[in-house]
Design an enzyme around this catalytic site. Structure first.
Site, short mmCIF file in Angstrom:
data_model
loop_
_atom_site.label_atom_id
_atom_site.label_comp_id
_atom_site.label_asym_id
_atom_site.label_seq_id
_atom_site.Cartn_x
_atom_site.Cartn_y
_atom_site.Cartn_z
CD GLU A 1 28.06 14.89 48.09
OE1 GLU A 1 27.82 15.94 47.47
OE2 GLU A 1 27.16 14.15 48.53
CD GLU B 1 26.70 14.65 52.98
OE1 GLU B 1 25.73 14.73 52.20
OE2 GLU B 1 27.71 15.36 52.89
C1 BGP Z 1 25.29 16.44 49.62
C2 BGP Z 1 26.14 17.51 50.25
C3 BGP Z 1 25.58 18.16 51.45
C4 BGP Z 1 24.09 18.14 51.57
C5 BGP Z 1 23.40 16.95 51.01
C6 BGP Z 1 21.91 17.08 50.84
O1 BGP Z 1 25.43 16.49 48.25
O2 BGP Z 1 27.41 17.01 50.62
O3 BGP Z 1 26.20 19.39 51.64
O4 BGP Z 1 23.46 19.32 51.58
O5 BGP Z 1 23.93 16.55 49.78
O6 BGP Z 1 21.65 17.86 49.72
P1 BGP Z 1 20.64 19.06 49.70
O7 BGP Z 1 21.07 19.95 50.80
O8 BGP Z 1 20.79 19.67 48.40
O9 BGP Z 1 19.33 18.45 49.95
#
Ligand code: BGP
Length: 474
Positions: free
Chosen positions: A176, A368
């Site tokens: 990201e 993701e």
């Molecule tokens: C993205 C990241 C991840 C992940 C995901 C979900 O921004 O790359 O590392 O965690 O989001 O976010 P969160 O864990 O804050 O729910």
């Protein structure tokens, strides 16, 4: 809702799940590992850093993947995964980040993980840097603001590329990367407090990351021409809040801010709109001739996270109290949100897949996607399970849109569901914000046995993979 019996996804489509070292491994000081920036953000990457690591940081233990990887990978194999995305912790391999030689014990851990994946024929997809830069590089160099970071990152990347190039084909450089606009410490290891950070320094840091990514892409191809290197960005379609042309221009500018990163990764130079932005905002960066040459080493594919869409508006009043994600944004009145305020929009995934494909004509990888939700563990015969129909609905509806995009002619390499096993949340550092097909018995207060349980979605995802999407409800 109906089901068809014919597969919706091609045979070559990769299916799996995604994680990051700092959110699963734990063992934060074992095997010679140095501290990373995660060790001083016990409340999550959007909150302020603390001075020292704290004992109540859930990431200290994570889900203990460091010791339980074999059991976890066996469960992934049971679901039929053909790919597993994970990151290598830079500070496990170069504890401070600026050493000359790597920490062999850190590398030995990833040898073991790869052995296990190979046992089941699961392809690794490795992120080199996932919000876990060695802390020393933040404190000593101010992270990516400093040009020396390019060399440190290259040394780390060379070490793992040379060691694993016959075992890992697909690599991602920075997780990201466009999030650095919003979380300069969490994403860019920039130690200067956000309120004091000059735009010049921020964009210089971004430039260094883009150059480093391009240099590592070249390096990977030199080491082994069969390697494929991708960039990784937050994909977030932005809709105008109203049909007013001012809102359309606002959205165009917001899109440019997000897409500049992948535009440079894919095209190899800063587009005209970026140069205008730098001019209009008096941003002057040091860009050398060598940098311009380096940037021409463009990525082989574009990967991204997708959780939600947002709206934008030219009216500053509409921007107050935005959606609760890294990017902010204006809530969409037509959509429902998760408990954490992330608005659910399956069709937005089809929109970005088409937008990215139209823009770059590069293969795309959804690395993701998922729903963070609270789960309740309930008895199930002699074990326990979670009836997570809400998660199944979310994933089902998004995968249906991926299939639509394939029909639209978009080239999509695969799909890795985020947090395929419950892990510590990045934004809030909670365990209770769960994404997994596999429940991990650990709570926000750190209690729990760390035992793993299959959720209902575990069996559902196994069916989706086995039938290549034919089992999805439409
Ligand atoms: C993205 C990241 C991840 C992940 C995901 C979900 O921004 O790359 O590392 O965690 O989001 O976010 P969160 O864990 O804050 O729910």
């Amino acid at each position: 809702m109906s089901q068809s019996t014919s597969p919706l996804f091609p045979q070559t489509f990769l299916w799996g799940g995604a994680t990051a070292a700092n959110q699963i491994e734990g063992a934060y000081q074992d095997g010679g590992k140095g501290l990373s920036i995660q060790d001083v953000t016990p409340r999550g990457i959007m909150s302020d850093r603390v001075e020292k690591p704290t004992p109540d940081n859930l990431k200290n233990i994570g889900i203990d993947f460091y010791h339980r990887y074999a059991e976890d990978i066996a469960l992934f194999a049971e679901m039929g995964f053909t790919v597993f995305r994970f990151s290598m912790a830079w500070s496990r391999i170069f504890p401070n980040g600026d050493e000359e030689t790597p920490n062999e014990e850190g590398l030995a851990f990833y040898d073991r993980v790869l052995d296990e994946l190979e046992k089941y024929g699961i392809e690794p997809l490795v992120t080199l840097s996932h919000y876990e830069t060695p802390l020393h590089l933040a404190e000593q160099y101010n992270g990516w603001v400093n040009r020396d970071m390019i060399g440190f990152f290259e040394r780390y990347a060379r070490t793992v590329l040379e060691r694993y190039h016959t075992r890992v084909k697909h690599w991602l450089t920075f997780n990201e990367i466009n999030s650095v606009l919003h979380i300069p410490f969490g994403s860019g290891a920039i130690n200067t407090p956000t309120a004091d950070l000059e735009p010049n320094d921020l964009y210089q840091a971004i430039h260094h990351e883009l150059v480093a990514s391009a240099r590592v892409t070249r390096l990977a191809h030199e080491i082994n021409p069969a390697l494929k290197v991708g960039c990784m960005v937050i994909a977030m379609p932005i809709y105008p809040l109203t049909p007013h042309p001012d809102d359309a221009i606002k959205v165009m500018n917001a899109d440019h801010a997000n897409l500049m990163f992948s535009d440079v990764h894919v095209r190899g130079y800063y587009p005209g709109y970026a140069q205008r932005f730098f001019r209009d905002n008096n941003i002057t960066m040091t860009i050398t001739d060598q940098d311009r040459e380096d940037l021409k080493n463009t990525v082989d594919f574009v990967s991204f996270s997708y959780y939600m869409s947002i709206c934008d508006s030219a009216d500053p009043r509409a921007r107050q109290g935005g959606a609760g994600n890294i990017m902010g944004g204006v809530p969409n009145p037509t959509l429902q949100a998760s408990e954490w305020g992330w608005q659910i929009d399956p069709q937005g995934l089809r929109v970005v897949l088409n937008q990215f494909w139209d823009r770059w004509q590069k293969p795309l990888f959804i690395v993701e996607n998922g729903l963070g939700a609270r789960d309740e563990l309930t008895p199930d015969g002699d074990t326990f399970t979670v009836h997570d129909d809400y998660r199944i609905d979310y994933l089902n509806d998004h995968l249906v849109q991926v299939a639509q995009a394939l029909d639209d002619g978009v080239d999509i390499m695969g799909y890795t569901a985020w947090g395929c096993i419950d892990l510590v949340s990045a934004s809030t550092a909670q365990m209770s914000k769960r994404y997994g097909f596999i429940y991990v018995d650990r709570n926000d207060d750190g209690s729990g046995t760390l035992k793993r349980y299959r959720k209902k979605s575990f069996h559902w995802y196994a069916d989706v993979i086995r039938t290549r999407g034919a089992s999805l409800s439409r």
